[in-house]
Each structure stands twice: as structure tokens, then as C-alpha cells.
Design an enzyme around this catalytic site. Structure first.
Site, PDB file in Angstrom:
ATOM      1  N   HIS A  85     -25.492 -45.135 -13.730  1.00 43.40           N
ATOM      2  CA  HIS A  85     -24.393 -46.117 -13.707  1.00 43.40           C
ATOM      3  C   HIS A  85     -24.182 -46.621 -15.129  1.00 43.40           C
ATOM      4  O   HIS A  85     -24.838 -47.557 -15.581  1.00 43.40           O
ATOM      5  CB  HIS A  85     -24.759 -47.257 -12.747  1.00 43.40           C
ATOM      6  CG  HIS A  85     -23.668 -48.284 -12.573  1.00 43.40           C
ATOM      7  ND1 HIS A  85     -23.577 -49.072 -11.445  1.00 43.40           N
ATOM      8  CD2 HIS A  85     -22.637 -48.654 -13.368  1.00 43.40           C
ATOM      9  CE1 HIS A  85     -22.545 -49.887 -11.568  1.00 43.40           C
ATOM     10  NE2 HIS A  85     -21.957 -49.652 -12.727  1.00 43.40           N
TER      11      HIS A  85
ATOM     12  N   HIS B 197     -20.915 -47.063 -18.012  1.00 39.97           N
ATOM     13  CA  HIS B 197     -19.516 -46.930 -18.451  1.00 39.97           C
ATOM     14  C   HIS B 197     -19.539 -46.644 -19.939  1.00 39.97           C
ATOM     15  O   HIS B 197     -20.023 -47.488 -20.719  1.00 39.97           O
ATOM     16  CB  HIS B 197     -18.749 -48.223 -18.179  1.00 39.97           C
ATOM     17  CG  HIS B 197     -18.785 -48.646 -16.742  1.00 39.97           C
ATOM     18  ND1 HIS B 197     -17.790 -48.316 -15.844  1.00 39.97           N
ATOM     19  CD2 HIS B 197     -19.719 -49.336 -16.036  1.00 39.97           C
ATOM     20  CE1 HIS B 197     -18.105 -48.806 -14.652  1.00 39.97           C
ATOM     21  NE2 HIS B 197     -19.273 -49.427 -14.739  1.00 39.97           N
TER      22      HIS B 197
ATOM     23  N   HIS C 228     -17.949 -48.687  -7.018  1.00 40.41           N
ATOM     24  CA  HIS C 228     -18.542 -50.014  -7.176  1.00 40.41           C
ATOM     25  C   HIS C 228     -18.233 -50.789  -5.891  1.00 40.41           C
ATOM     26  O   HIS C 228     -17.065 -50.861  -5.467  1.00 40.41           O
ATOM     27  CB  HIS C 228     -17.908 -50.753  -8.353  1.00 40.41           C
ATOM     28  CG  HIS C 228     -18.379 -50.293  -9.704  1.00 40.41           C
ATOM     29  ND1 HIS C 228     -18.367 -48.991 -10.092  1.00 40.41           N
ATOM     30  CD2 HIS C 228     -18.891 -50.998 -10.751  1.00 40.41           C
ATOM     31  CE1 HIS C 228     -18.840 -48.905 -11.339  1.00 40.41           C
ATOM     32  NE2 HIS C 228     -19.173 -50.110 -11.755  1.00 40.41           N
TER      33      HIS C 228
ATOM     34  N   GLU D 139     -20.653 -55.828  -5.690  1.00 43.44           N
ATOM     35  CA  GLU D 139     -21.089 -56.501  -6.923  1.00 43.44           C
ATOM     36  C   GLU D 139     -20.670 -57.964  -6.805  1.00 43.44           C
ATOM     37  O   GLU D 139     -21.515 -58.855  -6.822  1.00 43.44           O
ATOM     38  CB  GLU D 139     -20.450 -55.827  -8.149  1.00 43.44           C
ATOM     39  CG  GLU D 139     -20.870 -56.433  -9.488  1.00 43.44           C
ATOM     40  CD  GLU D 139     -20.147 -55.796 -10.688  1.00 43.44           C
ATOM     41  OE1 GLU D 139     -19.074 -55.182 -10.499  1.00 43.44           O
ATOM     42  OE2 GLU D 139     -20.660 -55.929 -11.824  1.00 43.44           O
TER      43      GLU D 139
ATOM     44  N   ASP E  44     -25.221 -50.081 -16.950  1.00 41.08           N
ATOM     45  CA  ASP E  44     -23.827 -50.504 -16.734  1.00 41.08           C
ATOM     46  C   ASP E  44     -23.031 -50.535 -18.045  1.00 41.08           C
ATOM     47  O   ASP E  44     -22.332 -49.573 -18.343  1.00 41.08           O
ATOM     48  CB  ASP E  44     -23.800 -51.867 -16.015  1.00 41.08           C
ATOM     49  CG  ASP E  44     -22.535 -52.118 -15.219  1.00 41.08           C
ATOM     50  OD1 ASP E  44     -21.690 -51.214 -15.147  1.00 41.08           O
ATOM     51  OD2 ASP E  44     -22.395 -53.227 -14.654  1.00 41.08           O
ATOM     52  N   ASP E  45     -23.109 -51.622 -18.775  1.00 34.11           N
ATOM     53  CA  ASP E  45     -22.372 -51.772 -20.042  1.00 34.11           C
ATOM     54  C   ASP E  45     -23.326 -52.352 -21.085  1.00 34.11           C
ATOM     55  O   ASP E  45     -23.227 -53.538 -21.454  1.00 34.11           O
ATOM     56  CB  ASP E  45     -21.182 -52.723 -19.848  1.00 34.11           C
ATOM     57  CG  ASP E  45     -20.245 -52.243 -18.755  1.00 34.11           C
ATOM     58  OD1 ASP E  45     -19.449 -51.327 -19.021  1.00 34.11           O
ATOM     59  OD2 ASP E  45     -20.342 -52.773 -17.628  1.00 34.11           O
TER      60      ASP E  45
HETATM   61  N1  ADE Z   1     -16.238 -51.711 -15.500  1.00 34.40           N
HETATM   62  C1  ADE Z   1     -17.207 -51.704 -16.414  1.00 34.40           C
HETATM   63  N2  ADE Z   1     -18.275 -52.371 -15.951  1.00 34.40           N
HETATM   64  C2  ADE Z   1     -17.987 -52.780 -14.693  1.00 34.40           C
HETATM   65  C3  ADE Z   1     -18.692 -53.492 -13.696  1.00 34.40           C
HETATM   66  N3  ADE Z   1     -19.941 -53.926 -13.863  1.00 34.40           N
HETATM   67  N4  ADE Z   1     -18.057 -53.748 -12.539  1.00 34.40           N
HETATM   68  C4  ADE Z   1     -16.811 -53.328 -12.345  1.00 34.40           C
HETATM   69  N5  ADE Z   1     -16.108 -52.657 -13.244  1.00 34.40           N
HETATM   70  C5  ADE Z   1     -16.685 -52.375 -14.422  1.00 34.40           C
HETATM   71 ZN    ZN Z   2     -20.333 -50.615 -13.440  1.00 39.06          ZN
END
Ligand code: ADE
Ligand code: ZN
Length: 339
Positions: free
Chosen positions: A20, A22, A200, A203, A281-282
Site C-alpha cells: 500500500h 502511493h 481503500h 479508513e 501509504d504516503d
Molecule cells: N491517496 C493517497 N493516500 C491516501 C489515503 N491514505 N487514503 C485515501 N486516498 C489516498
Molecule cells: Zn492509501
């Protein structure tokens, strides 16, 4: 060595998968300023420090607003290559052996950056990392759920010449108000094209959205899934289907999905028989890559050696890599853990 220190050392040494991630969320401020400068784009923030100071989020949307701003400096194929290669280099040094990367085509096509420019840059970096380090990968195109299903169909059309390069499709961006049912038709077409499916869900959105991801989108994996824990029948169904959850501890903390890492539900997920995995994630926005996520769990939630093993094992088993390669990584993991 203390038990915590030895678990952290083990987590760093073990072969890991990232399921996961991005790619646009790996954009480190320093690289963002450097690419902005070479493309003669002006950022809203004057310095790296000013930008970093803005990374204070109270929810998903706070973050997404900055995330879309950040990616707006990506224009040329080389920008996508450099972004992806910087991430791959970083996680290679952390013993990540396999990555499954999301990219958000609509975040770029909306600004006039063609689909082929994006995918060529990302794919070349992935291929180079495979050549250099034997790192395997899957590429996942993600639809932005705050946009229309028609826009998702247009994106799928743009992707058609590159379907050999695309392993799966996902669904991301602002969750609340944009349930999976909005995209049932486009995911049905994607399934017919043989693409793997993830989304997703849970969340910020309610358990109902996770049910829709299962029943309407027919996901093979769930990204996040935290709020599924509010519904016992849903937990039972996810366990019955043996669906992997791509959990993102530092992301959950930064976006206030959990108030404190001590309260992170990942151990509960394992106890309930859910296939939880650890992901970043990011990472450029949330304060850490793979090893940082494991370290935060070890230090704050007291996961034990067996749980650490299970998380790493779930990451390998829940990945979309070839079975033969899975077996090799699982063997390595067993050796490392003396199993
Ligand atoms: N795009 C990038 N990170 C995300 C996240 N955690 N949830 C939803 N969209 C995203
Ligand atoms: Zn994500």
C-alpha cells in the site's frame, strides 16, 4: 540487547513487501523543490521548512489538499522516473524485496500530463530496480473516488494501450461521501479485463463501505479496513474470504484515524484472524517508510516476535507476486525467525 531493540533489528533485517504505497506520496520536500525548479513551477511554499511545517493534518482531506498540490510539479517522464527511483532506492536499503505501487493517473491527466508520460517514467524505474536489485513489483492504477465514474472510464480508456504494464486497479482519495457503489460498473469492466482489484475502504468511511467493496467491487484486498472492526459480521466475512488488509500505522496516526499509536488496532486484527500487513501509504508526508512503521508498532504497541513474523508473512502471502518467489521469501523469513 533489550527485547524491543532485538525486535527492531529483526524487523529491519526481514524481507518485506510494500502493498500500500502511493508513489505520489513518496515525494520528499527536497525533491519536490528541485523538480519544481527544473520545471520552472512555483510552489505555494517558499522553503522546504515552510512546506514541512504544513504537514499537520486533522483528517484525510487536509492531507489530500497538500498531496495534490505537491504532485502538480510532476510534468515530464523524467520527473516520474526520478520520483519512483528515489523511493525504490530508499526501500531497497530497508530490505523491501517486493513493491505494489499505486499511481493516480487522474491527478496528472487533469493537469494536462498525458497518461503515457506518467506510466513510462514509473515503469522504467520499476524495471531498473528489478534489473539492479531483483526487486519485484506490481503496478496498480487507482481511480480518484471524488471524481465521477465517467472520469474513471475515461482513465481506463487512456490505460488500454498499457494494460500489459498494469496489474491491478484501486480506489483512493476522499472516502466519505464517495462509496464504492459509485464505481461498481467500472470495476466490473476492470475485472473482465483480468485486472486485480483492491480499494481503500474503512479508513474514514463506515463499515457499509467495506461491505460494498466486498460485494459490489469484489475486492481481492482491502486498503486500510480499520473501521471494519466495528462490525462483527464484516470481520467474520473478511476472515472467511482470507482477504489481506493493507494497514498503514503511521498514516493512521498522522490522519487521526487513531489518536495514539498505543491504540492502533493491528494486534486486534491479528487476534481476530485478519490478514493484516504493514505499509507506509504516503511516507514522505507521514514521517516514515517501512522500517519506521514497524519500529513505531514495536515501540508503542508491544507486538511480540510471533506477531512480527505474522505481519511479515501476511505481507508476502497477501502480495500478488509469483508463487515460486513467495516461497523463497517465506523460506528466508523462517530462517531469520528460527522457525
Ligand atoms: N491517496 C493517497 N493516500 C491516501 C489515503 N491514505 N487514503 C485515501 N486516498 C489516498
Ligand atoms: Zn492509501
Amino acid at each position: 540487547m533489550t527485547n524491543t531493540a532485538s525486535l527492531i533489528a529483526l524487523s529491519k533485517a526481514m524481507p518485506k513487501t510494500e502493498l500500500h504505497l502511493h508513489i505520489e506520496g513518496t515525494f520528499e520536500p527536497e525533491q519536490m523543490f528541485s523538480i519544481a525548479q527544473r520545471n520552472q513551477v512555483t510552489l505555494k511554499y517558499a522553503t522546504v521548512e515552510e512546506l514541512k511545517a504544513a504537514y499537520q493534518f486533522t483528517n484525510l482531506q487536509d492531507f489530500l489538499d497538500l498531496y495534490y498540490q505537491g504532485m502538480s510539479v510532476l510534468i515530464k517522464e523524467a520527473d516520474f522516473y526520478d520520483l519512483t527511483m528515489a523511493y525504490l532506492q530508499k526501500v531497497h536499503s530497508e530490505n523491501v524485496v517486493h513493491v505494489e505501487i499505486f499511481f493516480d493517473p487522474q491527478g496528472h491527466t487533469e493537469r494536462g500530463v498525458p497518461f503515457d508520460v506518467q506510466i513510462k517514467g514509473i515503469r522504467q524505474a520499476l524495471e531498473d530496480a528489478k534489473q539492479k536489485w531483483g526487486m519485484t513489483y506490481q503496478l496498480i492504477m487507482s481511480f480518484l473516488r471524488h471524481l465521477s465514474e465517467e472520469s474513471a472510464f475515461e482513465t481506463l480508456e487512456a490505460a488500454k494501450p498499457f494494460l500489459d504494464w498494469i496489474d491491478g486497479v484501486g480506489l483512493d482519495s476522499s472516502e466519505v461521501g464517495h462509496p464504492p457503489e459509485k464505481f461498481a460498473k467500472v470495476f466490473s469492466v476492470c475485472r473482465d479485463l483480468g485486472l486485480k482489484i483492491t480499494a481503500h475502504a474503512g479508513e474514514e468511511g463506515p463499515p457499509e463501505y467495506v461491505w460494498q467493496a466486498l460485494d459490489l467491487i469484489k475486492v481481492q484486498r482491502i486498503d486500510h479496513g480499520n473501521r471494519a472492526l466495528e462490525d462483527d459480521d464484516l470481520v467474520a466475512e473478511i476472515a472467511r474470504q482470507q482477504l489481506t488488509l493493507t494497514v498503514c500505522p503511521l498514516s493512521n496516526l498522522k490522519l487521526c484515524v487513531v489518536n495514539d499509536m498505543v491504540d492502533h488496532p493491528i494486534r486486534t486484527m491479528l487476534k481476530l484472524g485478519l490478514k493484516a500487513t504493514v505499509n507506509s501509504d504516503d511516507p514522505a508526508y507521514f514521517g516514515g517508510y517501512m522500517n519506521d512503521n514497524y519500529q513505531a508498532l514495536i515501540e508503542r504497541t508491544q507486538i511480540n516476535k510471533q506477531e512480527l513474523y505474522q505481519l511479515a508473512r501476511n505481507g508476502i502471502e497477501g502480495s500478488w507476486m509469483e508463487t515460486a518467489i513467495k516461497k523463497q521469501h517465506l523460506q528466508q523469513l523462517d530462517i531469520l525467525f528460527d522457525n
